[in-house]
Design an enzyme around this catalytic site. Structure first.
Site, PDB file in Angstrom:
ATOM      1  N   GLU A   1       0.064   4.380   6.748  1.00  0.00           N
ATOM      2  CA  GLU A   1       1.522   4.482   6.904  1.00  0.00           C
ATOM      3  C   GLU A   1       1.993   5.916   6.694  1.00  0.00           C
ATOM      4  OE1 GLU A   1       5.631   2.126   5.728  1.00  0.00           O
ATOM      5  OE2 GLU A   1       3.821   1.748   4.560  1.00  0.00           O
TER       6      GLU A   1
ATOM      7  N   PHE B   1      -0.911  -8.832   9.435  1.00  0.00           N
ATOM      8  CA  PHE B   1      -2.242  -9.179   9.920  1.00  0.00           C
ATOM      9  C   PHE B   1      -2.182  -9.402  11.436  1.00  0.00           C
ATOM     10  CE2 PHE B   1      -4.396 -11.112   5.875  1.00  0.00           C
ATOM     11  CZ  PHE B   1      -4.349  -9.863   5.290  1.00  0.00           C
TER      12      PHE B   1
ATOM     13  N   CYS C   1       3.062 -10.775   7.823  1.00  0.00           N
ATOM     14  CA  CYS C   1       3.912 -10.017   6.907  1.00  0.00           C
ATOM     15  C   CYS C   1       5.053  -9.283   7.608  1.00  0.00           C
ATOM     16  CB  CYS C   1       3.058  -9.016   6.128  1.00  0.00           C
ATOM     17  SG  CYS C   1       1.706  -9.812   5.240  1.00  0.00           S
TER      18      CYS C   1
ATOM     19  N   LYS D   1       7.873  -2.654  -3.025  1.00  0.00           N
ATOM     20  CA  LYS D   1       6.800  -3.580  -3.399  1.00  0.00           C
ATOM     21  C   LYS D   1       6.181  -3.198  -4.743  1.00  0.00           C
ATOM     22  CE  LYS D   1       5.306  -5.147   1.227  1.00  0.00           C
ATOM     23  NZ  LYS D   1       6.219  -4.377   2.116  1.00  0.00           N
TER      24      LYS D   1
ATOM     25  N   HIS E   1       4.232  -8.013  -2.810  1.00  0.00           N
ATOM     26  CA  HIS E   1       4.292  -8.219  -1.366  1.00  0.00           C
ATOM     27  C   HIS E   1       4.699  -9.654  -1.086  1.00  0.00           C
ATOM     28  CE1 HIS E   1       3.726  -8.022   2.782  1.00  0.00           C
ATOM     29  NE2 HIS E   1       2.453  -7.649   2.883  1.00  0.00           N
TER      30      HIS E   1
ATOM     31  N   HIS F   1       6.455  -0.076   4.225  1.00  0.00           N
ATOM     32  CA  HIS F   1       5.674  -1.299   4.025  1.00  0.00           C
ATOM     33  C   HIS F   1       4.930  -1.168   2.699  1.00  0.00           C
ATOM     34  CE1 HIS F   1       3.769  -4.986   5.133  1.00  0.00           C
ATOM     35  NE2 HIS F   1       2.550  -4.459   5.173  1.00  0.00           N
TER      36      HIS F   1
END
Length: 400
Positions: A302, A387, A151, A323, A328, A291
């Protein structure tokens, strides 16, 4: 290109208006899947952009990246010719790539045998062929690369492309990310790992970063591309400059395959590195495009990272997650969100985090709930985390 628009104008209008692009999945019957909502682009018809023959040689993610790259190049006003082609490169990444093409081809092989597998299968599915096709179509003969860091792919692609310019290997880079993984195996795989939201009753409310009701991310599709240009080169041709990409940071959590480190140390170091390269202090940061995936662990980590990085300045910085509107986009997220961050600086408006009604106790920053905010934005960060614990941050400044 995103679930809220097929071009820059639509995205600009809908993101600042707080429009949701999330709905029940329509590209296949999601009955029986743990997650039945996504950010699709049902109005996208590839034959409005290329011939059916050309489209058959590209997976959907590749089509989106290719089309958006050409649109970005057109917007830039740059003409690639024999005199400059060796100084123009392409760096477009993806997190997953041609998943739909792989699914279809596997079914053909199992039903009809190896001789029925298309000779275009491999080049229509592999990730670097976005950059390859853009290079072939435009004549860009400079560095030709693709990034695959889950991502964070789009953010890393843009950051590394900027370093190629800084290093002197190119004057111009077409850079960003593209993704189209809303498929049977894509939704099943992420859903069965408990990463996706199961709030299917009201799809447009399913992506709710920072809110106590959040239960996972919502997958989206699309592409976000920037044209990066060395400043003097841009000025010499009278280019329209949206903003300055002034810093780029990377780090690793070194913690878990999919979960963020709970203390937010990796993202904090990543943001700090981007700010160092940009020569920005904590008090200089006006806006962060987070994010902000709408996952229980990720949003808290975050938030902690922002506080750890900015210290006392975290109480005054404005943070939002786009998002909440588009979902996402995995490997495309960093590209699309970099575009939104640049637009926030250009228009002096922070986009909202929609669906934020009751923030979690540990999510206590200014997340621009539900309504965009006109404000001064001279410096902004765009975050992406992937990831494997890989992190990326882009730092942008207003160009004056």
């Amino acid at each position: 290109m995103s679930p809220v628009g097929l071009d820059l104008t639509e995205n600009r209008r809908n993101i600042f208006a707080g429009v949701s692009g999330i709905s029940r999945i329509s590209s296949f019957d999601p009955e029986g899947f743990s997650c039945q909502v996504a950010g699709e682009m049902p109005d996208f018809d590839v034959e409005n952009y290329m011939s059916a023959k050309q489209a058959r040689k590209m997976d959907r993610f590749m089509q989106l990246g290719f089309i958006t790259s050409l649109a970005a190049l057109k917007d830039s006003g740059l003409e690639i010719n024999d005199s400059n082609s060796a100084r123009v490169g392409v760096y477009v990444g993806s997190g997953i790539g041609g998943l739909k093409t792989i699914e279809i081809t596997t079914n053909i092989y199992e039903a009809k045998g190896p001789r029925r597998v298309s000779p275009f299968f491999v080049p229509s599915a592999i990730i670097n062929m976005i950059s390859g096709n853009v290079s072939i179509a435009t004549g860009a003969c400079g560095p030709n690369l693709s990034m695959v860091t889950a991502c964070t792919s789009g953010t890393h692609s843009i950051g590394e492309a900027s370093r190629l310019i800084e290093y002197g290997d190119a004057d111009v880079m077409i850079a960003g990310g593209a993704e189209a993984a809303i498929t049977h195996t894509g939704i099943a795989g992420f859903g069965n790992s408990k990463a996706l939201s199961t709030r299917d009753v009201a799809p447009d409310k399913a992506s709710c970063p920072w809110d106590e009701a959040r239960d996972g991310f919502v997958m989206g599709e699309g592409a976000g591309i920037l044209v990066l240009e060395e400043l003097e080169h841009a000025k010499a041709r009278g280019a329209r400059i949206y903003a300055e990409l002034s810093g780029f940071g990377m780090s690793a959590d070194a913690y878990h395959m999919t979960a963020p480190h709970p203390d937010g140390d990796g993202p904090a170091r990543c943001m700090a590195m981007a700010m160092k390269h940009a020569e920005l202090n904590a008090s200089d940061i006006d806006y962060i495009n987070a994010h902000g995936t709408s996952t229980p662990q990720g949003d808290i980590a975050e938030t902690k990272a922002v506080k750890k990085c900015l210290g006392d300045a975290a109480t005054s910085v404005v943070v939002s997650s786009t998002k909440s509107m588009i979902g996402h986009l995995l490997g495309a997220a960093g590209g699309v969100e970099a575009v939104y961050t640049v637009l926030a600086i250009k228009d002096q408006v922070a986009p909202p985090t929609i669906n934020l009604e009751t923030p979690s106790a540990e999510c206590d920053l200014d997340y621009v709930p539900n309504t965009a905010r006109e404000m001064r934005i001279d410096a902004a960060l765009s975050n992406s985390f992937g990831f494997g614990g890989t992190n990326g941050t882009l730092a942008f400044k207003a160009y004056v």
